[in-house]
Write a protein that holds these residues in place. Structure first.
Motif, short mmCIF file in Angstrom:
data_model
loop_
_atom_site.label_atom_id
_atom_site.label_comp_id
_atom_site.label_asym_id
_atom_site.label_seq_id
_atom_site.Cartn_x
_atom_site.Cartn_y
_atom_site.Cartn_z
N GLU A 130 22.19 -22.35 11.23
CA GLU A 130 22.11 -23.75 11.63
C GLU A 130 22.78 -24.58 10.53
O GLU A 130 22.45 -24.41 9.35
N ILE A 131 23.72 -25.44 10.93
CA ILE A 131 24.29 -26.41 9.98
C ILE A 131 23.72 -27.77 10.38
O ILE A 131 24.03 -28.26 11.48
N TYR A 261 18.35 -28.28 24.46
CA TYR A 261 18.72 -29.17 23.36
C TYR A 261 20.22 -29.34 23.13
O TYR A 261 20.64 -30.12 22.29
N TYR A 262 21.04 -28.64 23.88
CA TYR A 262 22.48 -28.69 23.57
C TYR A 262 23.14 -30.01 23.94
O TYR A 262 22.81 -30.63 24.95
N TYR A 286 23.49 -29.49 18.77
CA TYR A 286 22.23 -30.09 19.29
C TYR A 286 21.96 -31.37 18.50
O TYR A 286 21.11 -31.45 17.64
N ASP A 287 22.75 -32.41 18.83
CA ASP A 287 22.72 -33.65 18.04
C ASP A 287 21.47 -34.49 18.22
O ASP A 287 21.22 -35.39 17.42
N VAL A 301 24.49 -28.09 14.44
CA VAL A 301 25.13 -27.08 15.29
C VAL A 301 24.76 -25.69 14.76
O VAL A 301 24.52 -25.53 13.56
N GLY A 302 24.68 -24.72 15.65
CA GLY A 302 24.32 -23.37 15.20
C GLY A 302 24.49 -22.35 16.30
O GLY A 302 24.95 -22.65 17.40
N PHE A 303 24.10 -21.13 15.99
CA PHE A 303 24.09 -20.08 17.01
C PHE A 303 23.11 -19.00 16.59
O PHE A 303 22.65 -18.97 15.44
#
Ligand code: HAM
Length: 417
Positions: A130-131, A261-262, A286-287, A301-303
């Motif tokens: 996650e960033i 959440y995207y 997911y802002d 943002v992440g994955f």
């Protein structure tokens, strides 16, 4: 009757664990190259975190969570994913004060009460990143590049990267109106789940795998054709970063993902080898999540990727595994009378930093040698009465099969690589 593992769970047995260490080491190596720091959150959280974080009407929240009360009646849930817990920890520990950009990774078990099938488990392992902080499209591109970099290092081939933009609160609301209008007279032909989704979460109708639904959404309006200017610009910049890095991807306009959440970028990495459960990674931006969980508006943002699915794909693609590491030394005793001396010697070898073992079952010399061969050791140290009386042991190199007598005082020197 033996008690078996619960449905949808599995043991990772000692003969397979080296594969897990190998995959986990590569994940950690690449993630540290990209500047991510590990975070470990609890395996369970208050249920509300997932209800609010993932979305009340998602499949995960409505049917897949392992939820139970604690002794005081508070509702707890085994974590079905890692993003909401990471955001909870980010807020609880005021990480925004540490830095404007926080880059975290996690690795560990997640729990979803799904119908088990190949590649789909009730307890599975994910690693994720996650960033938190940047809204720049470069961060979205970095997340995708990180995943692909890990897969490349693991030797995975033939992966497909599908990306989409699901817009922001503003443009999605307009799009959903359009979609509902389009679906209105097709509602009766949708599957029973999608009939419900029509009211609660119409976007999810778009990625229903049932033929009847697929047919009915063929002509549905596409979200990427209904993005606001900001979302459109963001999406085109993400794509141009990927192009610039020569990443092969395709835009999948019906990709909506199963978590609510995207915003903007959503993506999946797919392996053809996996059959129906073909996503080996999924993620996106997911802002709004941090604000929804009580923080200041903060983009992120992440994955996350399923490690079992990665290992299954590696096995099907016959990616070579590094050779298993055996022990350095196996101590073999000629008879039980000298077992205490042999045990002392074994500890001395271990204390010198070598890996070593011996057999305690009182087996014959032959059976001890058989064990040494089976577990694959570099050396056996054979302890015999006659040699001991002269302060000697027999050292056998298991590869060359050469053996020689060595002084006990000199044994560690002889064994050192
Ligand atoms: P997800 O798509 O639900 O996303 O899960 C990510 C990956 O976990 C999937 O692509 C798959 O490889 C694996 N996975 C999911 N469910 C199972 C299962 N039942 N059995 C085996 N593997 C499974 C998320 O979890 C998001 N938190 C990803 C994310 C992070 N988005 C932003 N940041």
């Amino acid at each position: 009757m033996f008690i078996k593992v619960p449905k949808g769970t599995q043991d990772i047995l000692p003969e397979d664990i080296s594969k897990w260490y190998y995959v986990e080491d590569i994940i950690k190596e690449i993630l540290s190259k990209y500047g991510y720091k590990e975070i470990r959150t609890p395996f369970f959280e208050y249920t509300d975190l997932f209800v609010r974080g993932i979305g009340e009407s998602t499949d995960i929240v409505t049917k897949e969570m392992f939820t139970f009360p604690d002794r005081k009646g508070r509702s707890l849930t085994l974590r079905p994913e890692g993003t909401a817990p990471v955001v909870r920890s980010y807020l609880e520990n005021s990480m925004d004060r540490i830095s404007k950009v926080i880059k975290l990774f996690y690795l560990g078990p997640m729990f979803r009460c799904e119908k088990p099938q190949s590649g789909r488990f009730r307890q599975f392992n994910q690693f994720g990143i996650e960033i938190i902080g940047p809204k720049a499209p470069a961060a979205d591109a970095e997340v995708i590049l990180t995943a692909l970099d890990i897969y490349k290092k693991l030797g995975l081939k033939n992966l497909e990267t599908a990306i989409n933009s699901v817009g922001c609160k503003k443009c999605r609301a307009n799009y959903i109106q359009k979609l509902k209008k389009y679906l209105k007279d097709k509602k009766d032909f949708l599957c029973s789940e999608c009939k419900e989704r029509y009211d609660k979460n119409p976007l999810r109708v778009l990625d229903c795998k049932k033929d009847s639904c697929k047919k009915n959404i063929e002509q549905a309006p596409l979200i990427i054709e209904n993005l606001c200017q900001e979302c459109e610009l963001h999406f085109s910049e993400v794509k141009s970063y990927l192009d610039d890095q020569k990443i092969i991807f395709h835009v999948e306009p019906r990709l909506v993902r199963g978590l609510d959440y995207y915003t903007k970028t959503a993506f999946e990495i797919i392996s053809g080898e996996l059959g129906a459960q073909n996503a080996i990674a999924g993620g996106g931006r997911y802002d709004d999540l941090i604000e929804e969980l009580g923080g200041k508006p903060t983009p992120a943002v992440g994955f996350a990727a399923g490690i079992e699915r990665m290992i299954i794909t590696m096995e099907q693609q016959k990616v070579g595994w590094p050779p298993k590491k055996g022990l350095d030394v196996f101590v073999v005793k000629v008879n039980e009378k000298i077992k205490d001396t042999a045990f002392r010697l074994l500890q001395e070898i271990r204390n010198a930093g070598l890996s070593a073992d011996m057999d305690y079952s009182g087996g014959s010399l032959k059976s001890q040698m058989r064990i040494a061969n089976k577990i694959g050791v570099r050396y056996t140290v054979i302890v015999g009465e006659e040699e001991l009386s002269k302060n000697l042991v027999i050292l056998r190199n298991m590869q060359t099969k050469e053996q020689k007598k060595v002084k006990i005082d000199n044994l560690i020197n002889e064994l050192s690589p």
